[in-house]
Write a protein that holds these residues in place. Sequence first.
Motif, short mmCIF file in Angstrom:
data_model
loop_
_atom_site.label_atom_id
_atom_site.label_comp_id
_atom_site.label_asym_id
_atom_site.label_seq_id
_atom_site.Cartn_x
_atom_site.Cartn_y
_atom_site.Cartn_z
N GLY A 229 0.82 -1.22 0.00
CA GLY A 229 0.00 0.00 0.00
C GLY A 229 0.84 1.26 0.00
N SER A 230 1.99 1.22 0.71
CA SER A 230 2.91 2.36 0.69
C SER A 230 4.30 1.84 1.04
N GLY A 231 5.31 2.63 0.69
CA GLY A 231 6.69 2.20 0.99
C GLY A 231 7.62 2.58 -0.14
N ILE A 232 8.59 1.69 -0.39
CA ILE A 232 9.56 1.98 -1.44
C ILE A 232 9.45 0.91 -2.52
N VAL A 233 9.47 1.33 -3.77
CA VAL A 233 9.35 0.38 -4.87
C VAL A 233 10.41 0.70 -5.92
N ALA A 234 10.94 -0.35 -6.54
CA ALA A 234 11.94 -0.15 -7.60
C ALA A 234 11.27 -0.52 -8.93
N ILE A 235 11.14 0.48 -9.81
CA ILE A 235 10.56 0.21 -11.13
C ILE A 235 11.61 0.56 -12.18
N ASP A 236 11.89 -0.42 -13.05
CA ASP A 236 12.91 -0.23 -14.10
C ASP A 236 14.23 0.27 -13.51
N GLY A 237 14.61 -0.26 -12.36
CA GLY A 237 15.90 0.07 -11.75
C GLY A 237 15.90 1.45 -11.08
N HIS A 238 14.73 2.07 -10.98
CA HIS A 238 14.65 3.38 -10.34
C HIS A 238 13.83 3.25 -9.07
N ARG A 239 14.33 3.86 -7.98
CA ARG A 239 13.62 3.69 -6.71
C ARG A 239 12.65 4.85 -6.46
N TYR A 240 11.44 4.48 -6.02
CA TYR A 240 10.41 5.49 -5.72
C TYR A 240 9.85 5.24 -4.34
N LEU A 241 9.39 6.33 -3.74
CA LEU A 241 8.62 6.23 -2.52
C LEU A 241 7.17 6.27 -3.00
N PHE A 242 6.33 5.32 -2.58
CA PHE A 242 4.97 5.33 -3.13
C PHE A 242 3.91 5.28 -2.04
N ASP A 243 2.72 5.79 -2.43
CA ASP A 243 1.56 5.70 -1.56
C ASP A 243 0.39 5.39 -2.50
N SER A 244 -0.64 4.73 -2.00
CA SER A 244 -1.74 4.39 -2.90
C SER A 244 -3.05 4.37 -2.12
N LYS A 245 -4.12 4.46 -2.85
CA LYS A 245 -5.43 4.31 -2.19
C LYS A 245 -6.45 3.85 -3.24
N PRO A 246 -7.48 3.11 -2.82
CA PRO A 246 -8.50 2.67 -3.78
C PRO A 246 -9.38 3.88 -4.18
#
Length: 567
Positions: A229-246
């Motif tokens: 739901g939230s945290g750190i994600v690596a997409i295509d070798g790039h790191r992002y801090l993410f948050d999400s909601k329905p």
Amino acid sequence: MVIWAAVSSTGNLTIRELESTGEARLALYDSSLRAAIDRYRYLPYVVARHHQVTRAIENPRTAHTANLYLQQVNDQSGAAALYVLDRSGETVASSNWNTPDSFVGEDYSFRPYFNQSLAGQEGFFFGIGVTTGRAGLFISHPIRQSGEVIGVVVVKLELEEVEQNWQDAGETVFVADADGVITLTSHGDWKYKTLSPLSPANRARIENNRQYPGRDLPSLDVGQQLAKGSGIVAIDGHRYLFDSKPIRGSAWRIFYLTSMDQVTDRQGAVMLIAVIAGGMIILVILFLRERELKLASQREALEFERIQALNTRLEEEITERRKTEEELRGTQNELVQAGKLAALGQMSAAIAHEINQPIAAIRTFCASAKLMIERGKTEKLDQNISQISALTERMGAITGQLKTFSRKSTGVLEPVDLKVALDNALQLLSPQLQQEECTFERNEPETPLIIRADLVRIEQICVNIIRNALDAMQGSSIKRIRIDLDATEADVIMRITDTGPGMNEETLSLLFDPFFTTKDPGQGVGLGLSVTYGIVRDFGGSIKAYNTDTAGACFEVRLPLLKGKTP
Ligand code: ADP
């Protein structure tokens, strides 16, 4: 550690800051997206109730009026398309009736929204248009006639504007549908990619619905990371801090991403500052240390100089002392010699007496021998001659002792038997002892008493002490000298006791001082005991004097015992 702490706390702070910004942005984009959709949600509902629409389904010949109506409403609302399907899924009327992409006559019965609305519900579906090839959100509503569903009204929205807004704002936002397919995104590359690989069943269903025709729907493979739901994600070798909601009222989920570059950039900056600050602190510490060391070494140098000066002074003093000692030793030798000569002088009367006697006897023996020869009585002559010879031997012994006594000490130390030295001294003094009618007592062990010394000087000690005893007893009625020789584990002890008057306090305290004498001028020079003291000390021994219980004086000499040696 400080740098690490600064960097990590900056990281945490930045992450927290970004998280809270992200949360706010996510809420903003979620509500704006919902607003964009909700704006059209009522449209099918309203249109479904319009009599021209109902009529168009009932009587397809009136479809043109419906077309015009739909076109008008669509233009007003700003939707992409507005169209009406009959129960079979065929388009009866459409807002784009007059365009090459007209939906009129098209069959959309395969679309899920159609079936949903046919079942009396609101249809909600995102997909790529089969006619236009343009993606959009389809919202549908059933058309009822006396409680019966007779058709479906559909509005299609193209949400490119929303995506464009995200892009313009420089944000990374995307929306994933129930299957995890990214339907809307500010990041063009991710469009129509899935969060996790699609299951064959889902893929088949999507193909069946012709939801994303011509799209492979590859996976970004981040489903697991995003599941939290939230945290750190690596997409295509790039790191992002993410948050999400329905997204309320749909099976969609909106994601807001912030590049971690901001965190690493800030961490880098803080690290740089911390390293510079740390470096400066180290430099300051080094500088202070250097200064401290310099001061310490200066102090040390001063101390060293002081010690060196002290050493030089000490060395000078030592040299001075050595010189004095040498001078003293020389003087002492001289004194020994002078003492001996003084003793010789004193003894000369006794010696003369001692030698005169045998000479007179020899003369008598010679005269009687001459007579015997004249008378021819030669039978007793050899007896006479042997008596003369015995007398000359005795004289030889006396002069021999004198020679030994007067010779200068060699200074070489060798094993010496104290008993032998004492014998020699007594031999030397025997004329005086006899003259003074002094009785004599001697107690000693049978074994030799070996010391490391110089025979001549030990004799000197004995002579000096005994001679003093004889001098002291001059006025005494009983003249007796007792000599006790003894040995302990470490020392040889010689005690010489007389029956003289002993010594008073003053004499006891000054006894060993040079030139201290109580004797009349010409009798003594006050050197005997001081010389004796020096000799005893040279041999590592000690000497002391005290009065005995019976009023006489006792001189006690201790000298280190030389074990296991014979002279
Ligand atoms: P000197 O015999 O030339 O006086 P010494 O150094 O041998 O010099 O003696 C110093 C003094 O110590 C003597 O004058 C005497 O007063 C005292 N003395 C030495 N031996 C005895 C003794 N056995 N009894 C009493 N007095 C002594």
